[in-house]
Design a protein around this motif. Structure first.
Motif, mmCIF file in Angstrom:
data_model
loop_
_atom_site.group_PDB
_atom_site.id
_atom_site.type_symbol
_atom_site.label_atom_id
_atom_site.label_comp_id
_atom_site.label_asym_id
_atom_site.label_seq_id
_atom_site.Cartn_x
_atom_site.Cartn_y
_atom_site.Cartn_z
ATOM 1 N N ASN A 1 0.848 -1.187 0.000
ATOM 2 C CA ASN A 1 0.000 0.000 0.000
ATOM 3 C C ASN A 1 0.886 1.241 0.000
ATOM 4 O O ASN A 1 1.730 1.409 0.880
ATOM 5 N N ALA A 2 0.704 2.110 -1.002
ATOM 6 C CA ALA A 2 1.490 3.337 -1.104
ATOM 7 C C ALA A 2 0.552 4.526 -1.260
ATOM 8 O O ALA A 2 -0.324 4.540 -2.139
ATOM 9 N N ILE A 3 0.707 5.526 -0.401
ATOM 10 C CA ILE A 3 -0.119 6.730 -0.408
ATOM 11 C C ILE A 3 0.790 7.943 -0.524
ATOM 12 O O ILE A 3 1.747 8.097 0.244
ATOM 13 N N ASP A 4 0.485 8.823 -1.491
ATOM 14 C CA ASP A 4 1.251 10.055 -1.683
ATOM 15 C C ASP A 4 0.266 11.224 -1.745
ATOM 16 O O ASP A 4 -0.453 11.399 -2.727
ATOM 17 N N GLN A 5 0.226 12.003 -0.669
ATOM 18 C CA GLN A 5 -0.680 13.144 -0.585
ATOM 19 C C GLN A 5 0.135 14.428 -0.633
ATOM 20 O O GLN A 5 0.950 14.689 0.253
ATOM 21 N N GLN A 6 -0.101 15.238 -1.682
ATOM 22 C CA GLN A 6 0.607 16.493 -1.871
ATOM 23 C C GLN A 6 -0.415 17.615 -1.934
ATOM 24 O O GLN A 6 -1.217 17.687 -2.862
ATOM 25 N N GLY A 7 -0.413 18.463 -0.939
ATOM 26 C CA GLY A 7 -1.385 19.552 -0.896
ATOM 27 C C GLY A 7 -2.095 19.582 0.440
ATOM 28 O O GLY A 7 -1.512 19.243 1.475
ATOM 29 N N ASN A 8 -3.389 19.926 0.384
ATOM 30 C CA ASN A 8 -4.109 20.155 1.628
ATOM 31 C C ASN A 8 -5.457 19.430 1.647
ATOM 32 O O ASN A 8 -6.120 19.286 0.621
ATOM 33 N N ARG A 9 -5.802 18.937 2.823
ATOM 34 C CA ARG A 9 -7.133 18.407 3.139
ATOM 35 C C ARG A 9 -7.529 17.197 2.275
ATOM 36 O O ARG A 9 -8.701 17.024 1.947
ATOM 37 N N HIS A 10 -6.588 16.367 1.907
ATOM 38 C CA HIS A 10 -6.918 15.141 1.191
ATOM 39 C C HIS A 10 -7.350 14.056 2.182
ATOM 40 O O HIS A 10 -6.930 14.040 3.343
ATOM 41 N N LEU A 11 -8.161 13.118 1.694
ATOM 42 C CA LEU A 11 -8.571 11.967 2.486
ATOM 43 C C LEU A 11 -8.367 10.702 1.665
ATOM 44 O O LEU A 11 -8.836 10.609 0.515
ATOM 45 N N SER A 12 -7.681 9.732 2.237
ATOM 46 C CA SER A 12 -7.553 8.415 1.610
ATOM 47 C C SER A 12 -7.807 7.338 2.658
ATOM 48 O O SER A 12 -7.259 7.399 3.765
ATOM 49 N N GLU A 13 -8.633 6.372 2.275
ATOM 50 C CA GLU A 13 -8.918 5.222 3.122
ATOM 51 C C GLU A 13 -8.696 3.955 2.308
ATOM 52 O O GLU A 13 -9.277 3.794 1.230
ATOM 53 N N VAL A 14 -7.865 3.054 2.828
ATOM 54 C CA VAL A 14 -7.525 1.829 2.113
ATOM 55 C C VAL A 14 -7.733 0.641 3.035
ATOM 56 O O VAL A 14 -7.238 0.631 4.173
ATOM 57 N N GLU A 15 -8.447 -0.365 2.508
ATOM 58 C CA GLU A 15 -8.655 -1.609 3.231
ATOM 59 C C GLU A 15 -8.214 -2.764 2.337
ATOM 60 O O GLU A 15 -8.698 -2.922 1.215
ATOM 61 N N ASN B 1 -2.225 -8.139 -2.369
ATOM 62 C CA ASN B 1 -2.921 -7.011 -2.974
ATOM 63 C C ASN B 1 -1.973 -5.811 -3.075
ATOM 64 O O ASN B 1 -1.076 -5.628 -2.244
ATOM 65 N N LYS B 2 -2.225 -4.970 -4.107
ATOM 66 C CA LYS B 2 -1.408 -3.783 -4.322
ATOM 67 C C LYS B 2 -2.300 -2.560 -4.500
ATOM 68 O O LYS B 2 -3.319 -2.626 -5.191
ATOM 69 N N ASN B 3 -1.884 -1.456 -3.904
ATOM 70 C CA ASN B 3 -2.643 -0.215 -4.013
ATOM 71 C C ASN B 3 -1.687 0.964 -4.083
ATOM 72 O O ASN B 3 -0.691 1.024 -3.351
ATOM 73 N N TYR B 4 -2.004 1.923 -4.990
ATOM 74 C CA TYR B 4 -1.232 3.153 -5.077
ATOM 75 C C TYR B 4 -2.189 4.318 -5.282
ATOM 76 O O TYR B 4 -3.035 4.297 -6.185
ATOM 77 N N ILE B 5 -2.075 5.357 -4.441
ATOM 78 C CA ILE B 5 -2.922 6.543 -4.534
ATOM 79 C C ILE B 5 -2.038 7.778 -4.544
ATOM 80 O O ILE B 5 -1.193 7.960 -3.661
ATOM 81 N N LEU B 6 -2.250 8.629 -5.566
ATOM 82 C CA LEU B 6 -1.579 9.922 -5.654
ATOM 83 C C LEU B 6 -2.635 11.018 -5.616
ATOM 84 O O LEU B 6 -3.564 11.037 -6.426
ATOM 85 N N GLN B 7 -2.478 11.944 -4.676
ATOM 86 C CA GLN B 7 -3.410 13.069 -4.547
ATOM 87 C C GLN B 7 -2.612 14.368 -4.561
ATOM 88 O O GLN B 7 -1.735 14.577 -3.713
ATOM 89 N N GLN B 8 -2.936 15.256 -5.518
ATOM 90 C CA GLN B 8 -2.283 16.552 -5.629
ATOM 91 C C GLN B 8 -3.333 17.659 -5.613
ATOM 92 O O GLN B 8 -4.438 17.478 -6.108
ATOM 93 N N GLY B 9 -2.973 18.800 -5.053
ATOM 94 C CA GLY B 9 -3.919 19.908 -4.999
ATOM 95 C C GLY B 9 -4.589 19.981 -3.639
ATOM 96 O O GLY B 9 -3.916 19.969 -2.608
ATOM 97 N N SER B 10 -5.946 20.003 -3.664
ATOM 98 C CA SER B 10 -6.673 20.135 -2.403
ATOM 99 C C SER B 10 -7.991 19.363 -2.449
ATOM 100 O O SER B 10 -8.623 19.237 -3.509
ATOM 101 N N ASP B 11 -8.377 18.821 -1.303
ATOM 102 C CA ASP B 11 -9.727 18.318 -1.038
ATOM 103 C C ASP B 11 -10.121 17.093 -1.858
ATOM 104 O O ASP B 11 -11.311 16.868 -2.110
ATOM 105 N N HIS B 12 -9.174 16.248 -2.260
ATOM 106 C CA HIS B 12 -9.523 15.023 -2.962
ATOM 107 C C HIS B 12 -9.850 13.912 -1.957
ATOM 108 O O HIS B 12 -9.322 13.886 -0.838
#
Length: 319
Positions: free
Chosen positions: A246-260, A266-277
């Motif tokens: 599981n890899a999480i990359d949050q760049q910016g502000n107020r992002h939310l990621s939930e992984v189960e 299993n493999k998971n990758y999440i990239l969040q850039q900017g705000s409020d994703h």
């Protein structure tokens, strides 16, 4: 059992040196230091070195076993350092510079190693190790930071690095050969890591303010990598199984990621850039794969993915 204990104590007594080294230096006013050592070896008795420079500092050290070493240095006022060691060849080192810092180290077992360094005011660190060959390193620079490291098992490694004010880190490791590295730079960041199993790895970086990450790993050889760069980002990750990534990359502000992840491989990758994703991912089965890319050019974006079964693949790009 009574005979075994008496035999062990007789062995320790036969290896006891004629003298144990305790060196205590205190400056200024109303400092308190207590060191208690029971057994050592002929070549290397238990060794305690306490140096306090300031006022109203308190240091307590208690060692029982063979070849225990404790070193406490406190510079400032109203600092407190407690060390308790049971076993063979344990080592504990505490260095505190500032005022009202508190450090507690408890080690039970063989070849345990704990090092705590706190620079600033009102920082708090607790290290608890039960088992063999566990390693804990805590460095806190700033004010009112809090760290808890609990290791029960063998060959676990927990590292906490905090720079800033009012950061909080909690690491719990149950099992064998688990590794956690937590890096927090900023103010009011919070992280919780729970590992129950063998050979799990968590790497966490929080750069900014008021970021929050909760990571649970139950099983063996799971890997979690979380990076939060910005403010008020939130991550919740749960791995229950073996060999999950599981890899999480949050760049910016107020992002939310939930992984189960419930299952294996299993493999998971999440990239969040900017705000409020927002990205919500659930994988229930084996050898599933998810990739989510939420970019800064649009949004805020929202995605929810659920994979049930085996060998599913999903890729989401949101611009």
């Amino acid at each position: 059992m009574k005979t075994l204990i008496l035999s062990a104590m007789a062995l320790l007594g036969s290896l006891t040196a004629s003298a144990q080294l305790v060196s205590i230096t205190q400056s200024n006013t109303s400092n308190s230091a207590t060191a208690t050592q029971f057994f050592g070896t002929i070549a290397n008795p238990n060794d305690t070195d306490i140096n306090q420079n300031g006022n109203y500092n308190d240091a307590d050290t208690f060692q029982w076993g063979l070849l225990n070493v404790s070193d406490v240095d406190q510079i400032g006022d109203d600092n407190s350092a407690d060390v308790t060691q049971f076993g063979i060849a344990n080592r504990a080192t505490t260095y505190q510079s500032g005022d009202f810092n508190d450090s507690d180290i408890d080690q039970i077992g063989f070849f345990q190693d704990a090092e705590v360094e706190q620079l600033g005011n009102r920082n708090d660190s607790d290290v608890n190790q039960i088992g063999n060959s566990d390693v804990a390193l805590v460095i806190q620079i700033g004010n009112q930071n809090r760290s808890d490291v609990n290791q029960i098992g063998s060959n676990n490694d927990g590292t906490v690095f905090q720079v800033g004010n009012r950061n909080r880190s909690d690491v719990d490791q149950l099992g064998t050969s688990n590794i956690t590295f937590s890096n927090q730079q900023g103010n009011r960041n919070a992280s919780d890591v729970f590992q129950n199993g063998d050979s799990n790895t968590t790497t966490l970086d929080q750069i900014g303010n008021r970021n929050r990450s909760d990571i649970d790993q139950v099983g063996d050889v799971n890997n979690a990598l979380v990076s939060q760069a910005g403010n008020r980002n939130r991550n919740i990750s749960n791995q229950d199984g073996d060999f999950n990534r599981n890899a999480i990359d949050q760049q910016g502000n107020r992002h939310l990621s939930e992984v189960e992840q419930l299952g294996d491989y299993n493999k998971n990758y999440i990239l969040q850039q900017g705000s409020d994703h927002i990205a919500l991912v659930s994988q229930q089965g084996d050898q599933n794969c998810v990739k989510v890319f939420q970019y800064a050019t649009g949004g805020p974006h929202y995605v929810t993915l659920t994979q049930t079964g085996n060998f599913n693949i999903a890729c989401v790009f949101q611009n």
